[in-house]
Every structure is written in C-alpha cells, then in structure tokens.
Design a protein around this motif. Structure first.
Motif, PDB file in Angstrom:
ATOM      1  N   ILE A 572       0.837  -1.206   0.000  1.00 49.63           N
ATOM      2  CA  ILE A 572       0.000   0.000   0.000  1.00 49.63           C
ATOM      3  C   ILE A 572       0.870   1.253   0.000  1.00 49.63           C
ATOM      4  CG2 ILE A 572      -1.631   1.330   1.400  1.00 49.63           C
ATOM      5  CD1 ILE A 572      -2.895  -1.326   2.221  1.00 49.63           C
ATOM      6  N   ARG A 573       1.943   1.206   0.761  1.00 46.72           N
ATOM      7  CA  ARG A 573       2.859   2.356   0.819  1.00 46.72           C
ATOM      8  C   ARG A 573       3.452   2.662  -0.549  1.00 46.72           C
ATOM      9  NH1 ARG A 573       5.742   0.487   4.725  1.00 46.72           N
ATOM     10  NH2 ARG A 573       7.530  -0.263   3.528  1.00 46.72           N
ATOM     11  N   ASN A 574       3.563   1.635  -1.390  1.00 49.29           N
ATOM     12  CA  ASN A 574       4.140   1.820  -2.725  1.00 49.29           C
ATOM     13  C   ASN A 574       3.079   2.002  -3.815  1.00 49.29           C
ATOM     14  OD1 ASN A 574       7.274   1.497  -2.779  1.00 49.29           O
ATOM     15  ND2 ASN A 574       6.576  -0.020  -1.284  1.00 49.29           N
ATOM     16  N   GLY A 575       1.860   2.318  -3.406  1.00 52.57           N
ATOM     17  CA  GLY A 575       0.826   2.684  -4.371  1.00 52.57           C
ATOM     18  C   GLY A 575       0.021   1.541  -4.942  1.00 52.57           C
ATOM     19  N   PHE A 576       0.168   0.337  -4.417  1.00 59.66           N
ATOM     20  CA  PHE A 576      -0.609  -0.805  -4.902  1.00 59.66           C
ATOM     21  C   PHE A 576      -1.991  -0.806  -4.242  1.00 59.66           C
ATOM     22  CE2 PHE A 576       3.449  -1.837  -6.445  1.00 59.66           C
ATOM     23  CZ  PHE A 576       3.349  -2.849  -7.384  1.00 59.66           C
ATOM     24  N   ILE A 577      -2.991  -1.209  -4.994  1.00 63.56           N
ATOM     25  CA  ILE A 577      -4.384  -1.116  -4.555  1.00 63.56           C
ATOM     26  C   ILE A 577      -4.954  -2.512  -4.291  1.00 63.56           C
ATOM     27  CG2 ILE A 577      -6.701  -0.337  -5.215  1.00 63.56           C
ATOM     28  CD1 ILE A 577      -5.271   1.631  -7.154  1.00 63.56           C
ATOM     29  N   PRO A 578      -5.526  -2.752  -3.113  1.00 63.09           N
ATOM     30  CA  PRO A 578      -6.183  -4.048  -2.867  1.00 63.09           C
ATOM     31  C   PRO A 578      -7.413  -4.196  -3.755  1.00 63.09           C
ATOM     32  CG  PRO A 578      -5.753  -2.863  -0.800  1.00 63.09           C
ATOM     33  CD  PRO A 578      -5.526  -1.889  -1.917  1.00 63.09           C
ATOM     34  N   VAL A 579      -7.509  -5.318  -4.464  1.00 63.91           N
ATOM     35  CA  VAL A 579      -8.649  -5.541  -5.354  1.00 63.91           C
ATOM     36  C   VAL A 579      -9.374  -6.857  -5.053  1.00 63.91           C
ATOM     37  CG1 VAL A 579      -7.760  -4.145  -7.252  1.00 63.91           C
ATOM     38  CG2 VAL A 579      -7.123  -6.573  -7.096  1.00 63.91           C
ATOM     39  N   HIS A 580      -8.788  -7.678  -4.209  1.00 66.96           N
ATOM     40  CA  HIS A 580      -9.438  -8.958  -3.919  1.00 66.96           C
ATOM     41  C   HIS A 580      -8.858  -9.560  -2.650  1.00 66.96           C
ATOM     42  CE1 HIS A 580     -11.171 -12.930  -4.303  1.00 66.96           C
ATOM     43  NE2 HIS A 580      -9.973 -13.460  -4.301  1.00 66.96           N
ATOM     44  N   VAL A 581      -9.751 -10.127  -1.852  1.00 65.97           N
ATOM     45  CA  VAL A 581      -9.357 -10.972  -0.725  1.00 65.97           C
ATOM     46  C   VAL A 581     -10.192 -12.234  -0.813  1.00 65.97           C
ATOM     47  CG1 VAL A 581      -9.298 -11.240   1.773  1.00 65.97           C
ATOM     48  CG2 VAL A 581      -8.723  -9.052   0.771  1.00 65.97           C
ATOM     49  N   GLY A 590      -3.881 -20.142   7.739  1.00 71.81           N
ATOM     50  CA  GLY A 590      -4.716 -19.359   8.626  1.00 71.81           C
ATOM     51  C   GLY A 590      -4.891 -17.913   8.216  1.00 71.81           C
ATOM     52  N   ASP A 591      -4.530 -17.550   6.994  1.00 69.97           N
ATOM     53  CA  ASP A 591      -4.645 -16.171   6.523  1.00 69.97           C
ATOM     54  C   ASP A 591      -5.547 -16.109   5.297  1.00 69.97           C
ATOM     55  OD1 ASP A 591      -2.888 -15.188   8.456  1.00 69.97           O
ATOM     56  OD2 ASP A 591      -1.139 -15.603   7.220  1.00 69.97           O
ATOM     57  N   PHE A 592      -6.055 -14.898   5.011  1.00 71.27           N
ATOM     58  CA  PHE A 592      -6.823 -14.674   3.795  1.00 71.27           C
ATOM     59  C   PHE A 592      -5.876 -14.254   2.672  1.00 71.27           C
ATOM     60  CE2 PHE A 592      -9.967 -13.995   7.111  1.00 71.27           C
ATOM     61  CZ  PHE A 592     -11.116 -14.568   6.591  1.00 71.27           C
ATOM     62  N   PRO A 593      -5.802 -14.997   1.560  1.00 73.67           N
ATOM     63  CA  PRO A 593      -4.978 -14.555   0.432  1.00 73.67           C
ATOM     64  C   PRO A 593      -5.481 -13.222  -0.124  1.00 73.67           C
ATOM     65  CG  PRO A 593      -5.520 -16.881   0.232  1.00 73.67           C
ATOM     66  CD  PRO A 593      -6.367 -16.344   1.342  1.00 73.67           C
ATOM     67  N   VAL A 594      -4.529 -12.326  -0.418  1.00 73.20           N
ATOM     68  CA  VAL A 594      -4.825 -10.959  -0.856  1.00 73.20           C
ATOM     69  C   VAL A 594      -4.240 -10.736  -2.246  1.00 73.20           C
ATOM     70  CG1 VAL A 594      -4.438  -8.504  -0.355  1.00 73.20           C
ATOM     71  CG2 VAL A 594      -4.787 -10.121   1.521  1.00 73.20           C
ATOM     72  N   ILE A 610     -12.714   0.103 -10.785  1.00 66.76           N
ATOM     73  CA  ILE A 610     -13.987  -0.604 -10.568  1.00 66.76           C
ATOM     74  C   ILE A 610     -13.778  -1.762  -9.586  1.00 66.76           C
ATOM     75  CG2 ILE A 610     -15.767  -2.007 -11.675  1.00 66.76           C
ATOM     76  CD1 ILE A 610     -15.229  -0.351 -14.243  1.00 66.76           C
ATOM     77  N   ALA A 611     -12.690  -2.511  -9.794  1.00 64.39           N
ATOM     78  CA  ALA A 611     -12.405  -3.654  -8.929  1.00 64.39           C
ATOM     79  C   ALA A 611     -12.220  -3.222  -7.478  1.00 64.39           C
ATOM     80  CB  ALA A 611     -11.155  -4.386  -9.417  1.00 64.39           C
ATOM     81  N   SER A 612     -11.575  -2.077  -7.286  1.00 67.12           N
ATOM     82  CA  SER A 612     -11.353  -1.556  -5.935  1.00 67.12           C
ATOM     83  C   SER A 612     -12.677  -1.215  -5.261  1.00 67.12           C
ATOM     84  CB  SER A 612     -10.459  -0.323  -5.997  1.00 67.12           C
ATOM     85  OG  SER A 612     -10.305   0.250  -4.713  1.00 67.12           O
ATOM     86  N   HIS A 613     -13.597  -0.629  -6.033  1.00 70.37           N
ATOM     87  CA  HIS A 613     -14.913  -0.274  -5.487  1.00 70.37           C
ATOM     88  C   HIS A 613     -15.704  -1.534  -5.142  1.00 70.37           C
ATOM     89  CE1 HIS A 613     -18.987   1.327  -5.176  1.00 70.37           C
ATOM     90  NE2 HIS A 613     -18.465   2.547  -5.102  1.00 70.37           N
ATOM     91  N   VAL A 614     -15.716  -2.497  -6.070  1.00 67.98           N
ATOM     92  CA  VAL A 614     -16.432  -3.758  -5.836  1.00 67.98           C
ATOM     93  C   VAL A 614     -15.867  -4.470  -4.609  1.00 67.98           C
ATOM     94  CG1 VAL A 614     -16.877  -6.066  -6.792  1.00 67.98           C
ATOM     95  CG2 VAL A 614     -17.084  -4.039  -8.249  1.00 67.98           C
ATOM     96  N   PHE A 615     -14.540  -4.472  -4.500  1.00 71.81           N
ATOM     97  CA  PHE A 615     -13.888  -5.133  -3.372  1.00 71.81           C
ATOM     98  C   PHE A 615     -14.252  -4.457  -2.049  1.00 71.81           C
ATOM     99  CE2 PHE A 615     -10.257  -4.506  -0.489  1.00 71.81           C
ATOM    100  CZ  PHE A 615     -10.253  -5.752   0.101  1.00 71.81           C
ATOM    101  N   LYS A 616     -14.184  -3.126  -2.015  1.00 70.72           N
ATOM    102  CA  LYS A 616     -14.476  -2.402  -0.781  1.00 70.72           C
ATOM    103  C   LYS A 616     -15.919  -2.618  -0.348  1.00 70.72           C
ATOM    104  CE  LYS A 616     -13.587   2.137   1.295  1.00 70.72           C
ATOM    105  NZ  LYS A 616     -13.058   3.503   1.003  1.00 70.72           N
ATOM    106  N   GLU A 617     -16.819  -2.625  -1.328  1.00 74.42           N
ATOM    107  CA  GLU A 617     -18.232  -2.853  -1.034  1.00 74.42           C
ATOM    108  C   GLU A 617     -18.445  -4.249  -0.457  1.00 74.42           C
ATOM    109  OE1 GLU A 617     -22.242  -1.396  -3.187  1.00 74.42           O
ATOM    110  OE2 GLU A 617     -20.897  -2.585  -4.449  1.00 74.42           O
ATOM    111  N   LYS A 618     -17.788  -5.231  -1.048  1.00 74.70           N
ATOM    112  CA  LYS A 618     -17.927  -6.598  -0.547  1.00 74.70           C
ATOM    113  C   LYS A 618     -17.381  -6.723   0.872  1.00 74.70           C
ATOM    114  CE  LYS A 618     -16.705 -11.417  -1.424  1.00 74.70           C
ATOM    115  NZ  LYS A 618     -16.065 -12.397  -2.320  1.00 74.70           N
ATOM    116  N   LEU A 619     -16.233  -6.142   1.119  1.00 75.76           N
ATOM    117  CA  LEU A 619     -15.616  -6.256   2.442  1.00 75.76           C
ATOM    118  C   LEU A 619     -16.486  -5.597   3.512  1.00 75.76           C
ATOM    119  CD1 LEU A 619     -13.241  -7.168   4.156  1.00 75.76           C
ATOM    120  CD2 LEU A 619     -12.061  -5.048   3.567  1.00 75.76           C
ATOM    121  N   LEU A 620     -16.951  -4.378   3.246  1.00 74.62           N
ATOM    122  CA  LEU A 620     -17.760  -3.672   4.241  1.00 74.62           C
ATOM    123  C   LEU A 620     -19.126  -4.327   4.440  1.00 74.62           C
ATOM    124  CD1 LEU A 620     -16.920   0.051   3.390  1.00 74.62           C
ATOM    125  CD2 LEU A 620     -16.368  -1.168   5.506  1.00 74.62           C
ATOM    126  N   ASN A 621     -19.704  -4.843   3.366  1.00 76.52           N
ATOM    127  CA  ASN A 621     -21.044  -5.415   3.474  1.00 76.52           C
ATOM    128  C   ASN A 621     -21.060  -6.836   4.023  1.00 76.52           C
ATOM    129  OD1 ASN A 621     -22.102  -3.069   2.474  1.00 76.52           O
ATOM    130  ND2 ASN A 621     -22.540  -3.857   0.426  1.00 76.52           N
TER     131      ASN A 621
END
Length: 762
Positions: A572-581, A590-594, A610-621
């Motif tokens: 994240i510090r280097n500008g990479f965006i989470p798009v899937h967990v 014992g971890d969630f692949p990211v 779009i993927a970032s938005h879909v991912f964030k919505e899924k995680l929060l919901n």
C-alpha cells in the motif's frame, strides 16, 4: 567404471554404512532401468536386509502399479506410498526408500521421502528421463515451453557429493570416505525433575535437556517455549514426552492440552510419543484414532490431549497449547495464540520443507517481543535417524538448497538494476545461494518446489539490485495475462488453470472480461538482504520494476500473498491497490490470500478502479459474515488501501441517538444502529485527507462492523470491554464532530417538523 566395479563399490559402501550409521543414495536415469534397479535391490537384500521398506509412486499413473509389481519379489513387505499422501509418513523411519520418478520429479517429495531413510539404509531413485513427461514439470510450462535449469543442477549435485552412486549411460560411484559422529550416546543428567522412565525414551543428550525445560511451563504468568531443529532431530518426539511429563506431574488438577498443526499428520509424532510416555508412566489413558489410523485425542480420568485445526485453536480453552510445524502456520494465527493462551509451546522445523527457519524465527521473535511474553528458546542439532556428518543429508541440503545463505555486500557505492540470466545463475552456486537466500530469508513459507518453479518456468523472471560483490534486493516475477478467449471463458465459468493467478481471480470476482486480455507482471517474491532491510531498498527495487514494466508496455504489476499486515503495508505504501481478498481463509496458513495491483495502462486503471470499489463494497457489506474472522488489523489496512468513495447519509434520528450515546444517556447496545451507519460513512469516505488513530479503527471494525463479542476483543486486539467502550466513545465523538459538528451538547430529540422525506410512512 564398468558395472562390475560399480556394484563392487556399492557393496562395500553398503557394508560400511551399516557399521558407521550413514546412508547411501543410488540414482538411475536410463530407458532400460529395470535390470540395474533389480540388481541394486538384490545387493541391498544381500548386505543389509533391513525389513522397514518404502516405495513411493503415483499409483494412478499408467504403468506405475506394474513397475511396483515387477519389484515385489525383491521389495518384500513394503509400504507403498502415494506421493500425494507422503506427509502422513513423516514420522516413520525406513531402511530402504525407493522413489519412482518415471511419472513425476518434484523436489518436495524427493526431500520429504529421502529424509525418512535411517542410518545404514539406502535411498534409490529411478527414472527413464528426468525431464520428459513429468507431471510437476509440465505444470510449470508456458505455451509448451519449460526450461531444465533445475534438473541440470540436480544431476550435477549427484556428481559432486560422496555417498552417491549414479547409473545412466555410464556407471559412476562416489563412496563416502568422510568421518561421522554417533549422536545417540548419552551422558547421564546430573539431576532430573521428570521421571527417569521418560528420559530412558530419549535417544540423545539434547532430548534429555529439552524434556527438562518443560518445567518452565509451571511458572506463573505467560510462558512460551520455542523448540526448533532441522528434520530428524527428535523435536516432536520429545515434545510428546514433555506433554506426558506435564500431565503426570499435574494429576491433582484437570489438565487439557490442545495440539495444533497444519494437519493431523503433522502432529502425529507428538501424539504418538505423548501416549508412549503416558503408557510408560502407567497413567491410564485411551486413544481416539482418526480414519487413517493416527491418534487424534488421548483421554484419561483427569486430562485430555486433543488435536484441533490451526484456526480452531484460537478460540479453544485449555492448560497448554502446543503448535507443531509452527513455520507452516500464518503469523496472524501465531500472534492470536500468544494473545489467547498463557502457556504455549511452539515447535518447528528449520531448514526443511515446511518453511525457512531464519525468517520464521525473526517473525516469531517480533511477535513475542511485542507481546512482552517470557520465552525460552531451544534448538536441537543432533540427528537421530543417522550419524552426524551423513553424506546424503549434505547432498540433500545442497541439491534442494534448503539452507541458502544471503551475504551482505561489503560496498554499496556502485549498484545496478539487473534482469538475471537464469541459466547462468543456476550454474553458479554462490550467486544462486545469495539470490535465492534473500528471497527465502523474507518468505518463511518457501519449500523445495519453489526453486524449481523459479528456475524452469519460462514466464518466471528475476530482477535485482546488485552491488559489485553481491545482491541487495531480489524479486521473482511471473508474467501473466494476455489470455485467449477460451481461457477467459473458462475462468468466468469457474474453471481453473496453472499460472495467471491474478487474471483468474479478477475474472471470477469482478467479471470484467477485458482484464484477461491485459498483460501483467505478478511479483511472486520481493526481498532485501536481512542486514539491509527497512532501509528502502525493497521499495526502490519495486519502483525500478514499475518503470521497466512501463517501458515494456505491461498493463499492470501486481502481487498475491497470504494476508500479513506488515507485508500489506509495504504494498500500500508503494501505491498498490487491494482488489481482492479470498472469501475463505487458507486452512493451512490461517490467513486470507490478498491480491493487490498497480495499474499502468489506461484500460487497467479503469478496471482496477472498478475492482477496488467492488472489493471495498464486498468487504464492508460482508465483514460480519464472510470475513467475520479476519483480523481487524488486516481489514483496516485493506480499507486504507482503497480510495473508492461512496456518500453515506446519517439520518437525523441517528444523529440524535449518537448525541445520546456521547452524553451517556444511551448505552452502546441502544445506539449500535446509529454508530454502525456513522462508521460505514467513515470507511466509505475515500476523499478525506485525515484518519482516526489505528487503535480506534481496529475497535470500530472488530465490534461495530464484525460484531465480535466483548470478551473476544481482548484476544484479537488486546482490549477488554471497558477499554473498547471508551475507544468507541472517543471515535464516535471525533466522527460526529468532523462530519456533523455534533458533540455531547447537541440535541437528543428530533422534532417531527425537522424530518423531511427521509422517512416515509403509509
């Protein structure tokens, strides 16, 4: 030499190995292998005759059972081991181990099964050809192309070590001439706290000393015992005896021992020796067996020893927690064990097949220091199955590069960014050990297969920052994407295929088919020499890789890894965006692949947005459901890494309930609905340039969004109910003021005339 000289030398070596308790290895690679193979087995029967025998193969492969049948008369009573089930045999010892490499050559299996051979025994490997029509090697191929750099090195190592006997187009014998030391001669301990009967089951001085160290678990407060060793040192056996000792010495109180490991098979030795110890001490007990004949629980009048999965162990209650093969379990779980349990024993292989010791020990040391846990560190070095100085062990460590050593460059004045030539690298042991050693030092879950994938995969490239006398940072990259329409369709319909991990995940979870057409680089590993870590070299290498990708017209650069907060922060510090967990924890780690991505082309930027938005919505919901057991630390970082924005409205009724909560007139439970909406507004706010303290965010995630019980918060984030309630009050106070200029002086009631059409009644 001719065949008669060869077999004469082998005969003498087998006789000598039995006297001096070391092992020999015969490797056969030729089309007509059967005659030589039968002669080797006949010679073993004449000189050794050991009755413990194993034969490993893929029984479902065409012709494999017929090959076994052709050897049955010479093998006699033999355990026929399916390679895919070989993990279940790790605690056993054999005089003869035969590896059928005709259908498959896979380093993990070679390492695991070779190590089951005892001193005085023989390892035999045979194949028609090491590189043709091999299952694992074919899985590495890309567009029909696969290298053989790993196999070339493997053959070369057979020629470099003693104790090796090779048959191919010629016969080559290298009998072992070195010195060995017996390791099972014991000196009597000056004093023993635990019963002598248990010490009589120990085979070495080291086991005796480690057994006595289990006494520290009786002391008050949190106590951690860490036992590490290479394979075959008896660490699991002595741990089982330690459990028996604790139970026998604690018969005044109810004792419950919980054992966890990546699998029940991994914990089988501990279970076996715990029972053996209890039986020796004549403590009445009953064993509960699994379907495959492994002890899964031991119970007595006042005690129990039970195996549970790594994830389940977090919430279990008991007197002692024992974690076997700890290096193969996720760091997040290990941290939660230390939070939850007061008495913990961590047992792990180092320099073996479940992980890399140095990196694991560094991770674990950081956890224990952070938790301020009193810890006793123990190491075991003397082998039990064979003599110290055994030539097959030396060959195995070298051939499979089980203990690569990175070296810090002496001068950093002149450095360069390079793409390494793998053919050259795999012919230079010093350079390979340094480069691979850096990768292993930071990624403790490395296993022998990884080196073969790195070397033979034509789509795997190595880039590095190199000084004049060594590497500083190294990265392994897999070329992915540019998929055909048929492969894209296969992924969308749920099919799987080797490679192209990131396109596969995004196609399945975001469903935008154009992403499959894009070209990308997946960074498999990136690491810096340990002495120079946390100085920015990894980030510097990453930026160089991004620039190189842009020049080569690559659409995106990404990475996929087991969710670890420290690793995720780096990306994240280097500008990479989470798009899937992954919606499921990896059961073993014992971890969630990211998955994180840095988009380069305009098309990839749009899709990743779009993927970032879909991912964030899924995680929060779904964080209360699908991701209910994700650590708040991971959830916090994943949400911080996404800049997706959505306006969330908090009604005036909810605002009044928030003020009542701040005043103390409404408890948390009564205001939880209003607090939930306010917290959702905060985490959906991708435009803000401010943030709450990390500790406040973690409490909001754990309690408000995940719905964790108050009692569980102390395990997960180290806070009890009082501290958590105070943290929620502080966070709500900040958010209400920031977004609505509200504080505890606000109105706790709403007038009907103040409400517009946000509420509709019929």
């Amino acid at each position: 030499m001719d065949s008669e000289e060869f077999f004469s030398a082998l005969r003498e070596a087998l006789i000598d190995s039995r006297k001096r308790f070391y092992r020999n290895l015969v490797y056969i690679e030729k089309t007509d292998y059967l005659e030589d193979l039968r002669r080797v087995l006949s010679l073993f029967n004449e000189t050794q005759g050991g009755s413990r025998r194993a034969y490993a193969f893929h029984p479902w492969a065409t012709g494999s059972k017929e090959r076994l049948s052709a050897l049955k008369d010479l093998l006699g009573q033999v355990d026929d081991i399916d390679y895919s089930s070989s993990e279940y045999y790790l605690g056993r010892t054999y005089d003869l181990v035969v590896l059928d490499l005709v259908d498959n050559f896979q380093p993990n299996y070679v390492g695991r099964l070779t190590d089951l051979t005892s001193g005085g025994g023989l390892v035999v490997m045979y194949t028609d050809n090491l590189t043709q029509n091999k299952i694992f090697r074919n899985s590495i191929a890309r567009k029909g192309i696969v290298h053989d750099y790993y196999e070339q090195r493997f053959r070369r190592k057979l020629n470099e070590h003693e104790g090796m006997f090779r048959i191919d187009s010629s016969y080559e014998a290298r009998p072992f001439k070195g010195e060995v030391k017996p390791t099972t001669e014991k000196k009597r301990l000056k004093s023993m706290y635990f019963p002598k009967e248990l010490h009589d089951l120990c085979l070495t001085d080291e086991q005796d000393k480690v057994l006595e160290e289990f006494r520290i678990l009786y002391r008050g407060g949190k106590r951690i015992l860490v036992i590490t060793a290479p394979r075959g040192r008896g660490k699991s056996a002595v741990t089982g005896l330690g459990i028996a000792a604790l139970i026998a010495d604690s018969n005044r109180e109810r004792t419950r021992v919980v054992i966890t490991a990546p699998s029940l098979a991994s914990a089988s030795q501990i279970m076996e020796f715990a029972k053996r110890g209890l039986d020796t001490l004549q403590v009445p007990n009953e064993a509960e067996m699994s379907d495959i004949g492994i002890v899964r629980a031991i119970r007595g009048d006042n005690f129990s020893v039970v195996y549970v999965s790594p994830e389940t162990a977090v919430g279990e209650d008991g007197t002692f927690l024992v974690v076997d093969e700890a290096a193969a379990i996720g760091i997040n779980l290990l941290a939660q064990y230390v939070n939850r349990w007061r008495k913990v024993v961590f047992v792990s292989t180092v320099y073996g097949y479940e992980g890399s010791g140095k990196a694991f020990l560094r991770y674990l040391k950081n956890i224990l220091e952070e938790k301020k846990a009193w810890t006793r560190w123990l190491t075991m070095s003397k082998p039990l199955r064979y003599a110290e100085g055994d030539p097959v062990e030396k060959w195995l460590y070298d051939a499979l590069l089980l203990n690569p050593e990175p070296a810090k460059p002496k001068s950093l004045e002149s450095v360069e960014f390079v793409t390494l030539d793998k053919e050259t690298l795999f012919h230079d042991d010093v350079q390979l050990s340094q480069a691979y050693g850096i990768l292993v030092s930071a990624h403790y879950r490395n296993n022998p297969d990884d080196l073969m994938i790195m070397g033979d995969g034509p789509h795997h490239i190595l880039k590095a920052i190199r000084a004049e006398d060594g590497f500083i940072s190294v990265s392994q990259i897999s070329e992915e994407g540019s998929l055909s329409d048929s492969m894209i369709d296969l992924a969308l319909k749920g099919g799987t295929f080797d490679g192209d991990l990131i396109p596969d995940r995004l196609l399945k979870h975001v469903r935008i088919k154009e992403f499959g057409k894009l070209s990308g680089w997946r960074i498999v590993r990136i690491a810096t020499v340990p002495e120079l870590q946390d100085k920015g070299f990894g980030s510097q290498l990453l930026q160089m890789i991004l620039e190189d990708a842009k020049l080569q017209g690559v659409d995106w650069v990404g990475s996929s890894f087991m969710g670890d907060p420290k690793v995720l922060r780096f990306w994240i510090r280097n500008g990479f965006i989470p798009v899937h967990v992954s919606p499921k924890r990896n059961e073993k780690f014992g971890d969630f692949p990211v998955v994180v991505i840095y988009p380069i082309s305009n098309v990839s930027k749009r899709i990743v947005g779009i993927a970032s938005h879909v991912f964030k919505e899924k995680l929060l919901n779904t964080i209360h459901d699908v991701y209910f057991n994700m650590t708040p630390d991971m959830a916090m970082l994943l949400l911080q890494g996404s800049k997706a924005h959505l306006d969330v409205s908090v009604s005036k009724v909810y605002l009044a309930k928030l003020v009542a909560f701040l005043q103390g007139t409404s408890p948390y439970e009564s205001s939880a609905d209003a607090i939930h909406v306010l917290v959702m507004k905060y985490f959906w706010d991708g435009k803000r340039d401010w943030k709450l303290d990390d500790n406040l965010e973690k409490v909001l995630l754990a309690k408000v969004l995940q719905g964790m019980p108050w009692s569980y918060l102390n395990v997960v984030i180290g806070k009890g109910r009082t501290n958590s309630t105070e943290a929620i009050h502080e966070a709500v106070s900040i958010l209400a003021k920031r977004y609505y200029n509200l504080d505890e002086e606000g109105e706790i009631a709403v007038s009907l005339q103040d409400l517009g059409d946000e509420f509709t009644t019929r």
